[in-house]
Design a protein around this motif. Structure first.
Motif, PDB file in Angstrom:
ATOM      1  N   ARG A 185       0.836  -1.204   0.000  1.00  0.00           N
ATOM      2  CA  ARG A 185       0.000   0.000   0.000  1.00  0.00           C
ATOM      3  C   ARG A 185       0.872   1.257   0.000  1.00  0.00           C
ATOM      4  O   ARG A 185       0.562   2.250  -0.662  1.00  0.00           O
ATOM      5  CB  ARG A 185      -0.861  -0.101   1.256  1.00  0.00           C
ATOM      6  CG  ARG A 185      -1.968   0.837   1.413  1.00  0.00           C
ATOM      7  CD  ARG A 185      -3.162   0.592   0.494  1.00  0.00           C
ATOM      8  NE  ARG A 185      -3.933   1.827   0.540  1.00  0.00           N
ATOM      9  CZ  ARG A 185      -4.604   2.208   1.625  1.00  0.00           C
ATOM     10  NH1 ARG A 185      -4.670   1.425   2.697  1.00  0.00           N
ATOM     11  NH2 ARG A 185      -5.230   3.370   1.631  1.00  0.00           N
ATOM     12  N   LEU A 186       1.955   1.203   0.780  1.00  0.00           N
ATOM     13  CA  LEU A 186       2.862   2.356   0.859  1.00  0.00           C
ATOM     14  C   LEU A 186       3.419   2.700  -0.516  1.00  0.00           C
ATOM     15  O   LEU A 186       3.468   3.875  -0.909  1.00  0.00           O
ATOM     16  CB  LEU A 186       4.008   2.060   1.834  1.00  0.00           C
ATOM     17  CG  LEU A 186       5.039   3.177   2.005  1.00  0.00           C
ATOM     18  CD1 LEU A 186       4.428   4.371   2.747  1.00  0.00           C
ATOM     19  CD2 LEU A 186       6.269   2.675   2.767  1.00  0.00           C
ATOM     20  N   PHE A 187       3.820   1.684  -1.278  1.00  0.00           N
ATOM     21  CA  PHE A 187       4.382   1.938  -2.609  1.00  0.00           C
ATOM     22  C   PHE A 187       3.300   2.435  -3.557  1.00  0.00           C
ATOM     23  O   PHE A 187       3.536   3.313  -4.382  1.00  0.00           O
ATOM     24  CB  PHE A 187       5.045   0.674  -3.164  1.00  0.00           C
ATOM     25  CG  PHE A 187       6.143   0.151  -2.291  1.00  0.00           C
ATOM     26  CD1 PHE A 187       7.098   1.025  -1.771  1.00  0.00           C
ATOM     27  CD2 PHE A 187       6.229  -1.186  -1.968  1.00  0.00           C
ATOM     28  CE1 PHE A 187       8.114   0.548  -0.955  1.00  0.00           C
ATOM     29  CE2 PHE A 187       7.252  -1.663  -1.153  1.00  0.00           C
ATOM     30  CZ  PHE A 187       8.180  -0.788  -0.651  1.00  0.00           C
ATOM     31  N   GLU A 188       2.105   1.838  -3.437  1.00  0.00           N
ATOM     32  CA  GLU A 188       1.000   2.269  -4.305  1.00  0.00           C
ATOM     33  C   GLU A 188       0.670   3.738  -4.047  1.00  0.00           C
ATOM     34  O   GLU A 188       0.483   4.516  -4.982  1.00  0.00           O
ATOM     35  CB  GLU A 188      -0.236   1.396  -4.066  1.00  0.00           C
ATOM     36  CG  GLU A 188      -0.068  -0.017  -4.620  1.00  0.00           C
ATOM     37  CD  GLU A 188      -1.186  -0.963  -4.174  1.00  0.00           C
ATOM     38  OE1 GLU A 188      -1.208  -2.109  -4.655  1.00  0.00           O
ATOM     39  OE2 GLU A 188      -2.017  -0.559  -3.318  1.00  0.00           O
ATOM     40  N   GLU A 189       0.627   4.127  -2.782  1.00  0.00           N
ATOM     41  CA  GLU A 189       0.279   5.528  -2.475  1.00  0.00           C
ATOM     42  C   GLU A 189       1.407   6.476  -2.884  1.00  0.00           C
ATOM     43  O   GLU A 189       1.166   7.606  -3.283  1.00  0.00           O
ATOM     44  CB  GLU A 189      -0.071   5.684  -0.987  1.00  0.00           C
ATOM     45  CG  GLU A 189      -1.361   4.951  -0.636  1.00  0.00           C
ATOM     46  CD  GLU A 189      -2.222   5.702   0.381  1.00  0.00           C
ATOM     47  OE1 GLU A 189      -1.922   6.864   0.708  1.00  0.00           O
ATOM     48  OE2 GLU A 189      -3.194   5.092   0.862  1.00  0.00           O
TER      49      GLU A 189
ATOM     50  N   GLN B 184       3.039  10.719  -6.589  1.00  0.00           N
ATOM     51  CA  GLN B 184       3.924  11.266  -7.621  1.00  0.00           C
ATOM     52  C   GLN B 184       3.140  11.543  -8.909  1.00  0.00           C
ATOM     53  O   GLN B 184       3.370  12.528  -9.591  1.00  0.00           O
ATOM     54  CB  GLN B 184       5.091  10.310  -7.910  1.00  0.00           C
ATOM     55  CG  GLN B 184       6.086  10.173  -6.756  1.00  0.00           C
ATOM     56  CD  GLN B 184       6.927  11.434  -6.537  1.00  0.00           C
ATOM     57  OE1 GLN B 184       7.173  12.205  -7.455  1.00  0.00           O
ATOM     58  NE2 GLN B 184       7.348  11.663  -5.301  1.00  0.00           N
ATOM     59  N   LEU B 185       2.183  10.652  -9.207  1.00  0.00           N
ATOM     60  CA  LEU B 185       1.369  10.836 -10.407  1.00  0.00           C
ATOM     61  C   LEU B 185       0.484  12.085 -10.272  1.00  0.00           C
ATOM     62  O   LEU B 185       0.358  12.877 -11.216  1.00  0.00           O
ATOM     63  CB  LEU B 185       0.508   9.590 -10.637  1.00  0.00           C
ATOM     64  CG  LEU B 185      -0.272   9.526 -11.955  1.00  0.00           C
ATOM     65  CD1 LEU B 185       0.674   9.562 -13.160  1.00  0.00           C
ATOM     66  CD2 LEU B 185      -1.140   8.263 -12.012  1.00  0.00           C
ATOM     67  N   ALA B 186      -0.094  12.274  -9.090  1.00  0.00           N
ATOM     68  CA  ALA B 186      -0.933  13.458  -8.862  1.00  0.00           C
ATOM     69  C   ALA B 186      -0.096  14.726  -9.019  1.00  0.00           C
ATOM     70  O   ALA B 186      -0.537  15.712  -9.618  1.00  0.00           O
ATOM     71  CB  ALA B 186      -1.567  13.389  -7.469  1.00  0.00           C
ATOM     72  N   GLY B 187       1.127  14.698  -8.483  1.00  0.00           N
ATOM     73  CA  GLY B 187       2.018  15.857  -8.610  1.00  0.00           C
ATOM     74  C   GLY B 187       2.350  16.138 -10.067  1.00  0.00           C
ATOM     75  O   GLY B 187       2.346  17.288 -10.513  1.00  0.00           O
TER      76      GLY B 187
ATOM     77  N   SER C  99       8.005  15.389  -9.400  1.00  0.00           N
ATOM     78  CA  SER C  99       8.916  16.207  -8.575  1.00  0.00           C
ATOM     79  C   SER C  99       9.865  15.353  -7.753  1.00  0.00           C
ATOM     80  O   SER C  99      10.854  15.852  -7.232  1.00  0.00           O
ATOM     81  CB  SER C  99       8.117  17.146  -7.672  1.00  0.00           C
ATOM     82  OG  SER C  99       7.297  16.397  -6.815  1.00  0.00           O
ATOM     83  N   GLY C 100       9.575  14.069  -7.611  1.00  0.00           N
ATOM     84  CA  GLY C 100      10.458  13.195  -6.848  1.00  0.00           C
ATOM     85  C   GLY C 100      10.266  13.363  -5.356  1.00  0.00           C
ATOM     86  O   GLY C 100       9.225  13.828  -4.906  1.00  0.00           O
TER      87      GLY C 100
ATOM     88  N   ASN D 231       8.282   9.845 -15.432  1.00  0.00           N
ATOM     89  CA  ASN D 231       7.422   8.705 -15.710  1.00  0.00           C
ATOM     90  C   ASN D 231       7.237   7.876 -14.436  1.00  0.00           C
ATOM     91  O   ASN D 231       8.179   7.237 -13.971  1.00  0.00           O
ATOM     92  CB  ASN D 231       8.053   7.860 -16.825  1.00  0.00           C
ATOM     93  CG  ASN D 231       7.162   6.717 -17.252  1.00  0.00           C
ATOM     94  OD1 ASN D 231       6.140   6.419 -16.615  1.00  0.00           O
ATOM     95  ND2 ASN D 231       7.539   6.061 -18.338  1.00  0.00           N
ATOM     96  N   THR D 232       6.029   7.898 -13.912  1.00  0.00           N
ATOM     97  CA  THR D 232       5.802   7.194 -12.646  1.00  0.00           C
ATOM     98  C   THR D 232       5.736   5.669 -12.822  1.00  0.00           C
ATOM     99  O   THR D 232       5.722   4.952 -11.829  1.00  0.00           O
ATOM    100  CB  THR D 232       4.498   7.681 -11.965  1.00  0.00           C
ATOM    101  OG1 THR D 232       3.404   7.475 -12.876  1.00  0.00           O
ATOM    102  CG2 THR D 232       4.588   9.155 -11.609  1.00  0.00           C
ATOM    103  N   ARG D 233       5.712   5.203 -14.074  1.00  0.00           N
ATOM    104  CA  ARG D 233       5.737   3.749 -14.281  1.00  0.00           C
ATOM    105  C   ARG D 233       7.021   3.131 -13.731  1.00  0.00           C
ATOM    106  O   ARG D 233       7.085   1.926 -13.476  1.00  0.00           O
ATOM    107  CB  ARG D 233       5.607   3.418 -15.781  1.00  0.00           C
ATOM    108  CG  ARG D 233       4.291   3.875 -16.424  1.00  0.00           C
ATOM    109  CD  ARG D 233       3.093   3.177 -15.785  1.00  0.00           C
ATOM    110  NE  ARG D 233       3.192   1.728 -15.829  1.00  0.00           N
ATOM    111  CZ  ARG D 233       2.759   0.988 -16.845  1.00  0.00           C
ATOM    112  NH1 ARG D 233       2.192   1.565 -17.865  1.00  0.00           N
ATOM    113  NH2 ARG D 233       2.876  -0.328 -16.813  1.00  0.00           N
ATOM    114  N   ARG D 234       8.044   3.964 -13.577  1.00  0.00           N
ATOM    115  CA  ARG D 234       9.293   3.478 -12.972  1.00  0.00           C
ATOM    116  C   ARG D 234       9.071   2.934 -11.559  1.00  0.00           C
ATOM    117  O   ARG D 234       9.906   2.209 -11.025  1.00  0.00           O
ATOM    118  CB  ARG D 234      10.323   4.624 -12.897  1.00  0.00           C
ATOM    119  CG  ARG D 234      10.819   5.058 -14.258  1.00  0.00           C
ATOM    120  CD  ARG D 234      11.925   4.128 -14.728  1.00  0.00           C
ATOM    121  NE  ARG D 234      12.242   4.342 -16.118  1.00  0.00           N
ATOM    122  CZ  ARG D 234      13.383   3.982 -16.681  1.00  0.00           C
ATOM    123  NH1 ARG D 234      14.314   3.369 -15.981  1.00  0.00           N
ATOM    124  NH2 ARG D 234      13.602   4.202 -17.948  1.00  0.00           N
ATOM    125  N   LEU D 235       7.950   3.339 -10.949  1.00  0.00           N
ATOM    126  CA  LEU D 235       7.689   2.895  -9.577  1.00  0.00           C
ATOM    127  C   LEU D 235       6.948   1.555  -9.546  1.00  0.00           C
ATOM    128  O   LEU D 235       6.764   0.973  -8.482  1.00  0.00           O
ATOM    129  CB  LEU D 235       6.879   3.965  -8.839  1.00  0.00           C
ATOM    130  CG  LEU D 235       7.538   5.359  -8.835  1.00  0.00           C
ATOM    131  CD1 LEU D 235       6.596   6.387  -8.219  1.00  0.00           C
ATOM    132  CD2 LEU D 235       8.850   5.318  -8.057  1.00  0.00           C
TER     133      LEU D 235
END
Lengths: 206, 206
Positions: free
Chosen positions: A85-89, A94-97, A105-106, A179-183
């Motif tokens: 959940r922590l990683f998903e949030e 990051q996607l919302a930002g 923004s990292g 690119n937030t897909r990196r997460l």
């Protein structure tokens, strides 16, 4: 007092945005005050220096993030589910930002670590405390998972630090590639780093 | 030409040191020229802008690092041994830097990613290329290890990126804590991330 408290909030908010946009070093107090729409005198009423402002920005961000991490990591779900959940949030944040300002923004703490930690000891110390607190929050969950024999680590703090390091590294790439897909690989990598038994043959890249 | 070529080297060297010490944003051309001991006219003879200088510093550093990575990763040793050697040399390099200047300087590319990638598209593009090249070098070794059935990844590029992300994350912490011991876990973590069969029950923290 109403107006001055308001000025403090405005300065902090402007500084936070400017630091995310351009880093800390290149900022001047005059620019921060202009963006905040407050006179320069207000700045020095609330902050002894630009360094003091940086610490206040860090503390304010950590207050919010710590409460989010505590909420996620101390819930009733199974320990590894909470970690997931922590990683998903983190990814969602990051996607919302990115959607609101156009670029990922990292991590404010990671950004300031690489920019400031060798220049400003007070900032270094504060960031060290924050990353240790993050590791401690993750460690508590890893310890629970260990008690349930779901992971196989022998040093829970070291394992937690490696999970946080993987998070920082992937957030750095999410920022670089915007690119937030990196997460997306964070969860699989976390299972691998923890030698999670539930992971079976799951390794990175699956 | 002798003198001017010398000036270019001096400017690059001074810029590299100053960027490692204080980051890029806060630097001015005048300061760089003063540290290099060259007149400001020399700067604009060699570099169109401060941004062009940053790119030259990045390229010079990558030229050296790429040849080191290629030497280590393309040797005759078993693939995983070569990967281990990469982490050992990275740790040794950070330790040597710490001994010479008092603090762990971290990864120039990671530092500049977090400081500049959202400000300067040319720098972002160059750093993306470099990190992809690093991932490709690691991937070649992972592919060899996969052919020998020593690792269990299904997507070798993604696995290589995760290994590089772990490296960046741990180097960030080595810098923050000014302690290269943070890099000691890299090898064990790499084995875990690659689902290395040789790792047996080895997981992080062991």
């Amino acid at each position: 007092m109403g107006r001055t408290s308001d000025a403090r909030v405005k300065i902090l908010s402007a500084a936070r945005s400017l630091i995310e946009l351009r880093g800390y070093s290149a900022l001047g107090v005059a620019e921060i005050c202009k963006a905040a729409g407050v006179p320069k005198g207000s700045f020095y009423y609330f902050f002894a220096s630009k360094e003091a402002l940086a610490l206040a920005v860090i503390d304010e961000h950590w207050t919010g993030q710590r409460s989010t991490w505590e909420r996620i990591l101390s819930g009733d779900a199974a320990p590894l589910d909470r970690l997931r959940r922590l990683f998903e949030e983190t990814g969602a944040g990051q996607l919302a930002g990115q959607r609101s300002c156009g670029s990922v923004s990292g991590c404010l703490f990671g950004n300031l670590t690489l920019e400031m930690s060798n220049q400003t000891e007070s900032v270094r110390t504060r960031l060290q405390e924050i990353f240790e607190a993050q590791a401690a929050l993750v460690e508590a969950v890893v310890t629970e998972a260990l008690e349930r024999r779901e992971v196989t680590v022998t040093d829970t703090r070291e394992a937690a630090r490696s999970v946080v390091a993987q998070l920082e590294g992937q957030v750095l790439f999410a920022k670089l590639y915007n690119n937030t897909r990196r997460l997306d690989s964070l969860w699989t990598n976390c299972l691998a780093l923890l030698g999670a038994r539930t992971a079976g043959e799951v390794t990175v890249g699956t």
